[in-house]
Scaffold this motif. Structure first.
Motif, short mmCIF file in Angstrom:
data_model
loop_
_atom_site.label_atom_id
_atom_site.label_comp_id
_atom_site.label_asym_id
_atom_site.label_seq_id
_atom_site.Cartn_x
_atom_site.Cartn_y
_atom_site.Cartn_z
N SER A 188 -45.54 -28.65 -50.61
CA SER A 188 -46.13 -29.71 -49.79
C SER A 188 -45.06 -30.65 -49.27
O SER A 188 -44.13 -31.01 -49.99
CB SER A 188 -47.15 -30.50 -50.62
N VAL A 189 -45.20 -31.04 -48.01
CA VAL A 189 -44.27 -31.96 -47.37
C VAL A 189 -45.03 -33.23 -46.99
O VAL A 189 -46.09 -33.15 -46.35
CB VAL A 189 -43.60 -31.33 -46.13
N HIS A 190 -44.50 -34.39 -47.36
CA HIS A 190 -45.15 -35.66 -47.09
C HIS A 190 -44.18 -36.55 -46.31
O HIS A 190 -43.03 -36.72 -46.70
CB HIS A 190 -45.54 -36.36 -48.40
N GLU A 191 -44.68 -37.14 -45.24
CA GLU A 191 -43.90 -38.09 -44.45
C GLU A 191 -44.33 -39.50 -44.85
O GLU A 191 -45.50 -39.86 -44.71
CB GLU A 191 -44.14 -37.86 -42.96
N LEU A 192 -43.39 -40.29 -45.36
CA LEU A 192 -43.69 -41.63 -45.85
C LEU A 192 -43.07 -42.68 -44.93
O LEU A 192 -41.94 -42.51 -44.45
CB LEU A 192 -43.16 -41.82 -47.27
N ALA A 193 -43.81 -43.76 -44.72
CA ALA A 193 -43.36 -44.88 -43.89
C ALA A 193 -43.20 -46.10 -44.79
O ALA A 193 -43.63 -46.10 -45.95
CB ALA A 193 -44.38 -45.14 -42.79
N PRO A 194 -42.57 -47.16 -44.28
CA PRO A 194 -42.46 -48.39 -45.09
C PRO A 194 -43.80 -48.85 -45.63
O PRO A 194 -44.80 -48.87 -44.91
CB PRO A 194 -41.87 -49.39 -44.09
N GLY A 195 -43.84 -49.16 -46.92
CA GLY A 195 -45.08 -49.54 -47.57
C GLY A 195 -45.75 -48.41 -48.31
O GLY A 195 -46.60 -48.64 -49.17
N ASP A 196 -45.38 -47.15 -47.98
CA ASP A 196 -45.92 -46.00 -48.70
C ASP A 196 -45.18 -45.81 -50.02
O ASP A 196 -44.00 -46.17 -50.16
CB ASP A 196 -45.78 -44.73 -47.86
N SER A 197 -45.87 -45.20 -50.98
CA SER A 197 -45.26 -44.92 -52.28
C SER A 197 -45.69 -43.55 -52.76
O SER A 197 -46.61 -42.94 -52.21
CB SER A 197 -45.65 -46.00 -53.30
N ALA A 198 -45.01 -43.06 -53.79
CA ALA A 198 -45.35 -41.76 -54.38
C ALA A 198 -45.04 -41.80 -55.86
O ALA A 198 -44.11 -42.48 -56.31
CB ALA A 198 -44.55 -40.64 -53.70
N HIS A 199 -45.84 -41.08 -56.64
CA HIS A 199 -45.67 -41.00 -58.09
C HIS A 199 -45.95 -39.56 -58.49
O HIS A 199 -47.04 -39.05 -58.22
CB HIS A 199 -46.65 -41.96 -58.77
N TYR A 200 -44.98 -38.89 -59.10
CA TYR A 200 -45.12 -37.45 -59.32
C TYR A 200 -44.36 -37.00 -60.56
O TYR A 200 -43.46 -37.68 -61.06
CB TYR A 200 -44.62 -36.67 -58.10
N ASP A 201 -44.77 -35.85 -61.07
CA ASP A 201 -44.10 -35.18 -62.18
C ASP A 201 -42.82 -34.56 -61.64
O ASP A 201 -42.85 -33.74 -60.72
CB ASP A 201 -45.03 -34.10 -62.74
N SER A 202 -41.68 -34.94 -62.21
CA SER A 202 -40.41 -34.46 -61.65
C SER A 202 -40.05 -33.05 -62.09
O SER A 202 -38.99 -32.54 -61.70
CB SER A 202 -39.28 -35.44 -62.00
N LEU A 203 -40.92 -32.39 -62.86
CA LEU A 203 -40.75 -30.95 -63.07
C LEU A 203 -41.18 -30.17 -61.83
O LEU A 203 -40.87 -28.99 -61.70
CB LEU A 203 -41.54 -30.47 -64.29
N THR A 204 -41.94 -30.83 -60.95
CA THR A 204 -42.26 -30.23 -59.66
C THR A 204 -41.01 -30.26 -58.79
O THR A 204 -40.41 -31.32 -58.61
CB THR A 204 -43.38 -31.01 -58.95
N PRO A 205 -40.57 -29.12 -58.26
CA PRO A 205 -39.39 -29.14 -57.39
C PRO A 205 -39.57 -30.14 -56.26
O PRO A 205 -40.59 -30.13 -55.57
CB PRO A 205 -39.31 -27.70 -56.87
N HIS A 206 -38.59 -31.03 -56.08
CA HIS A 206 -38.77 -32.09 -55.10
C HIS A 206 -37.46 -32.38 -54.37
O HIS A 206 -36.37 -32.16 -54.88
CB HIS A 206 -39.30 -33.37 -55.76
#
Length: 215
Positions: free
Chosen positions: A169-187
């Motif tokens: 999955s590819v996510h485009e983030l703009a100012p004010g956006d955030s993300a929280h994820y398991d870092s065992l997921t390739p990133h």
């Protein structure tokens, strides 16, 4: 992480995507002058050979040797991986070792560090379970570097656009956006515009499992 940040930089040896897949780091310079001897000291303190430490970090012994002698600068994923293996923090690897744990960190009280094109500002205290960084990510740097390591990561975009790839999955983030994820997921993290991106980045400090205790 970044992996630092946030990088990489990544980064567990058990993953096929590792810090060893990073592009060549920058030439020797003044960016992180104290990291090399500290890497060697921490490895020896843990009683690890160069070969066993490199295996756990997903690096070749020659690559780790160059990091320890200052002939190559570590990226964030490499720092994250080595910090977990040595049971320490990225902050300690970068020389942030104040005698007391001050709860407040004043603006301008710490010098930023640069490695592999990224700029890392320490925004948290050393020796904590959570490590906080403010990352400056220029356009076109570390965009192909895939990070995989134990723990969790959280980020918040302050400025510019950020492309976050999580698995397929590819996510485009703009100012004010955030993300929280398991870092065992390739990133992967990459700035989407030529103005670069600035990101608040928090990761958990987890030591890699001692899968080869007698090496």
């Amino acid at each position: 992480m970044p992996s630092l940040p946030g990088g990489r930089r990544p980064g567990a040896s058990s993953a096929s995507f590792s810090a060893s897949s990073a592009p060549s780091s920058s030439a020797p310079g003044e960016a992180l002058p104290d990291v090399a001897p500290r890497l060697r000291e921490l490895r020896r303190r843990r009683g690890l050979t160069l070969e066993s430490a490199a295996q756990r970090a997903g690096l070749s012994p020659a690559h780790l040797s160059r990091l320890e002698t200052g002939r190559r600068q570590p990226s964030l994923p490499m720092l994250l991986a080595l910090a977990r293996i040595y049971g320490t923090t990225v902050a300690e690897l970068l020389g942030e070792t104040p005698p007391e744990r001050e709860p407040v960190i004043r603006a301008g009280s710490r010098e930023p560090a640069e490695a592999d094109g990224w700029t890392y500002h320490q925004t948290g205290g050393p020796g904590r379970a959570l490590q906080a960084l403010r990352l400056e990510i220029p356009y076109g740097t570390q965009g192909d570097l895939v990070r995989v390591h134990p723990g969790e990561e959280w980020l918040y975009v302050l400025r510019g656009g950020l492309r976050l790839t999580l698995g397929e999955s590819v996510h485009e983030l703009a100012p004010g956006d955030s993300a929280h994820y398991d870092s065992l997921t390739p990133h992967r993290l990459a700035a989407t515009g030529r103005e670069g991106a600035e990101v608040l980045f928090v990761h958990t400090l987890l030591q890699s499992p001692d899968v080869h205790p007698h090496i």
